[in-house]
Structures are given as structure tokens and as C-alpha cells.
Scaffold this motif. Structure first.
Motif, PDB file in Angstrom:
ATOM      1  N   GLU A 121     -22.836  64.330  34.725  1.00 25.00           N
ATOM      2  CA  GLU A 121     -23.274  63.555  33.246  1.00 25.00           C
ATOM      3  C   GLU A 121     -24.836  64.355  32.933  1.00 25.00           C
ATOM      4  O   GLU A 121     -24.875  64.629  31.759  1.00 25.00           O
ATOM      5  N   ASN A 166     -20.969  61.200  40.348  1.00 26.80           N
ATOM      6  CA  ASN A 166     -20.859  61.806  38.993  1.00 26.80           C
ATOM      7  C   ASN A 166     -22.025  62.124  38.214  1.00 26.80           C
ATOM      8  O   ASN A 166     -21.768  62.651  37.075  1.00 26.80           O
ATOM      9  N   LEU A 167     -23.157  61.522  38.686  1.00 27.89           N
ATOM     10  CA  LEU A 167     -24.382  61.725  37.814  1.00 27.89           C
ATOM     11  C   LEU A 167     -24.489  63.412  37.928  1.00 27.89           C
ATOM     12  O   LEU A 167     -25.005  63.723  36.828  1.00 27.89           O
ATOM     13  N   THR A 168     -24.281  63.962  38.814  1.00 27.35           N
ATOM     14  CA  THR A 168     -24.486  65.602  38.771  1.00 27.35           C
ATOM     15  C   THR A 168     -23.432  66.154  37.853  1.00 27.35           C
ATOM     16  O   THR A 168     -23.894  67.347  37.579  1.00 27.35           O
ATOM     17  N   GLY A 186     -26.173  58.176  42.587  1.00 25.03           N
ATOM     18  CA  GLY A 186     -26.430  57.996  41.214  1.00 25.03           C
ATOM     19  C   GLY A 186     -27.679  57.188  40.889  1.00 25.03           C
ATOM     20  O   GLY A 186     -28.670  57.492  40.309  1.00 25.03           O
ATOM     21  N   ALA A 199     -24.033  56.968  34.960  1.00 23.40           N
ATOM     22  CA  ALA A 199     -23.116  57.208  36.259  1.00 23.40           C
ATOM     23  C   ALA A 199     -24.103  56.531  37.570  1.00 23.40           C
ATOM     24  O   ALA A 199     -25.329  56.483  37.459  1.00 23.40           O
ATOM     25  N   HIS A 200     -23.385  55.987  38.547  1.00 21.50           N
ATOM     26  CA  HIS A 200     -23.904  55.198  39.404  1.00 21.50           C
ATOM     27  C   HIS A 200     -23.614  56.021  40.807  1.00 21.50           C
ATOM     28  O   HIS A 200     -24.472  55.490  41.836  1.00 21.50           O
ATOM     29  N   HIS A 201     -22.871  56.945  40.595  1.00 14.62           N
ATOM     30  CA  HIS A 201     -22.725  57.941  42.081  1.00 14.62           C
ATOM     31  C   HIS A 201     -22.800  59.142  41.822  1.00 14.62           C
ATOM     32  O   HIS A 201     -23.576  59.515  40.916  1.00 14.62           O
ATOM     33  N   ARG A 226     -31.236  58.267  39.818  1.00 13.14           N
ATOM     34  CA  ARG A 226     -31.979  57.598  38.478  1.00 13.14           C
ATOM     35  C   ARG A 226     -33.192  56.703  38.940  1.00 13.14           C
ATOM     36  O   ARG A 226     -34.134  56.922  37.972  1.00 13.14           O
ATOM     37  N   ALA A 273     -25.257  69.535  42.532  1.00 13.64           N
ATOM     38  CA  ALA A 273     -26.231  68.617  42.275  1.00 13.64           C
ATOM     39  C   ALA A 273     -27.676  69.242  42.205  1.00 13.64           C
ATOM     40  O   ALA A 273     -28.651  68.744  41.574  1.00 13.64           O
ATOM     41  N   TYR A 292     -15.919  60.650  38.039  1.00 11.81           N
ATOM     42  CA  TYR A 292     -16.060  62.135  37.626  1.00 11.81           C
ATOM     43  C   TYR A 292     -15.172  62.047  36.071  1.00 11.81           C
ATOM     44  O   TYR A 292     -15.783  62.647  35.040  1.00 11.81           O
TER      45      TYR A 292
END
Length: 264
Positions: A193, A189-191, A82, A185-187, A86, A168, A231
Motif C-alpha cells: 500500500e 500488505n501495508l508493504t 501493518g 492495510a492491517h498486515h 501504522r 518492506a 495483498y
């Protein structure tokens, strides 16, 4: 079509987070660039070297000598999928951006299709591997079961039909990325967000099928046991925004036009 039409995209940015993906990048990047050139799509390929300890950076330097549309950025520690994405979303220069995996799991032909679909006027284009026309090749069974459970849970919670929110592979116009800030999100879980915020905040999106292929080289960076709570955090965060923000973050037509014109 009038070149000043808001639907026209001049340049596509392909953001690729990469952690120890030297071998896969050697195979992916020349094929991807050739396909975009064949389709006459103005583009940049932006690879985020996410604190790799292999020859990823050396490979990128060598490939840049052959491909002028390729560039890379070294992501500052700590590493994380993530955080790397970013970093790319802060640095891309195109009118739209598509997030592509470095392991070759996404098909270059699908990138072209997403770009064309976005030109129909949508703000975002989301892929689904689990709709007619989509496919997931060599998807590990335990991951597929968890994927289907998680996606169905999110569908029920948010009451929409899209069935592959954790995928993703998605494409966004530049003004959408601006309107989704701040990202948390750092990991991986950005997919979740990015698309959940897009839907909640009122951006127009299309869903089309895409293909996914299991990696041939290297090891997956997704650690299922570590990601469950992350997540869930993002899902609940987005649910709270939807239920209690009273539309404070929802994009209005006039605000959308201002965001679009600011980047023309």
C-alpha cells in the motif's frame, strides 16, 4: 549546502515493528545504533512492541538505559504487522522514516545509503533485492517463487519497472506519509500500500539495491495462505484509485511545497 534547502534532513526515524523478537532485538539494536552514530546521522529508533508475549518489552527497557536514541511504544490490540507500522508512522518525530524488520533481515549499511539517497531530493527511496547489487540470502525457494510472481503481476498491472514492491525496506519523507493517508492495510500488505500510493500520487522515488538476510532466530510472522487475498485487496484498491480517481489524490507541486514547508 544551505541548511534551509528542502533536501536537507535533520533527523531519521527508524520504525521497527516487533512481535516476540527479544533475542533478535538484542542483536540488532546496538549494531544499528552504532552504525547510525558512525555515519553521524541524527536519529531515533522507534520500536513498536506489537503485543509480544516474550521478553521483548523487558529487553527494550534494558537497551533504552544504554542507548538514549531508542524508545518504544506498546501497540494496542489486535496485533498485526501493518497496524504496528501504522502506529509507528503516527508517532515518529523525524524528517524521514525508514521501516526496518526486527528480525535482522535488513542491513544497517543500507539504511545509511537510503538516507543519503533521500538527501538528493527524492520523496521516497525503495529497495530492490532483485536488481544488480541487491541480494537475498537464504531466501526460501517457495517464497521466492511466489514473490517473483506477485511482483511481476503488479509491475504489469501498473506499468512500472520497479520489481520489488513487496519489499518492506523503504524510506519516506514525512510529508509523503502525511499525503498517503488514510492507510487501510492491517498486515504485511501495508508493504504494498505505501509504495503503490506513493507512485500513483506522484511522489518522486528512487530505487536502489538492498540486501536481505533470512532470520537466524524466531519464526517468520508472514502467513502466505492468509495474505493472498489481503495483498490482492490492496492492489485492486490502488488500481481503482489510479484508474478512476481522475487525479484527485495526486500530489501537485504547490501542494507538495506546502506539505514540506509545514514540517520545516
Amino acid at each position: 549546502m544551505n541548511m534551509h534547502d528542502k533536501n536537507v534532513l535533520d533527523k531519521l526515524s527508524v520504525v521497527i515493528p516487533a512481535h516476540n523478537e527479544a533475542v533478535n532485538l538484542q542483536n540488532l539494536l546496538p549494531t544499528l545504533i552504532a552504525r547510525l552514530n558512525q555515519a553521524n546521522i541524527p536519529h531515533e529508533i522507534l520500536v513498536i512492541n506489537d503485543n509480544s508475549s516474550d521478553n521483548t518489552e523487558l529487553t527494550l527497557k534494558q537497551l533504552m538505559n544504554q542507548h538514549p536514541t531508542l524508545r518504544y511504544i506498546n501497540n494496542a490490540p489486535p496485533n498485526g504487522f501493518g497496524l504496528a507500522v501504522r502506529c509507528g508512522l503516527q508517532a515518529f518525530t523525524g524528517d524521514a522514516v525508514v521501516i526496518v524488520m526486527a528480525d535482522g533481515s535488513d542491513a544497517p549499511e543500507d539504511i545509511v545509503r537510503f538516507y543519503r539517497k533521500l538527501q538528493e531530493g527524492y520523496d521516497c527511496v525503495f529497495g530492490s533485492r532483485f536488481m544488480p547489487g541487491g541480494k537475498a540470502v537464504d531466501y526460501p525457494l517457495h517464497k521466492k517463487i511466489l514473490n517473483r510472481l506477485a511482483n511481476n503481476f503488479i509491475r504489469v498491472l501498473f506499468q512500472f519497472r520497479y520489481n520489488d514492491i513487496t519489499n518492506a525496506f523503504k524510506c519516506y519523507r514525512r510529508h509523503v506519509i502525511t499525503g498517503l493517508q488514510p492507510l487501510l492495510a492491517h498486515h504485511f500488505n501495508l508493504t504494498v500500500e505505501l509504495p503503490l500510493k506513493s507512485i500513483i500520487r506522484g511522489y518522486q522515488y528512487a530505487v536502489i539495491p538492498n540486501a536481505w538476510y533470512n532470520r537466524k532466530e524466531g519464526v517468520s510472522k508472514l502467513k502466505i495462505r492468509e495474505m493472498g487475498s489481503r495483498y490482492l485487496f490492496i492492489v485492486l484498491y490502488c488500481l481503482i484509485e489510479r484508474l478512476f480517481s481522475r487525479g484527485d489524490y495526486k500530489i501537485e507541486p504547490q501542494a507538495k511545497k506546502k506539505l514540506q514547508s509545514a514540517h520545516n
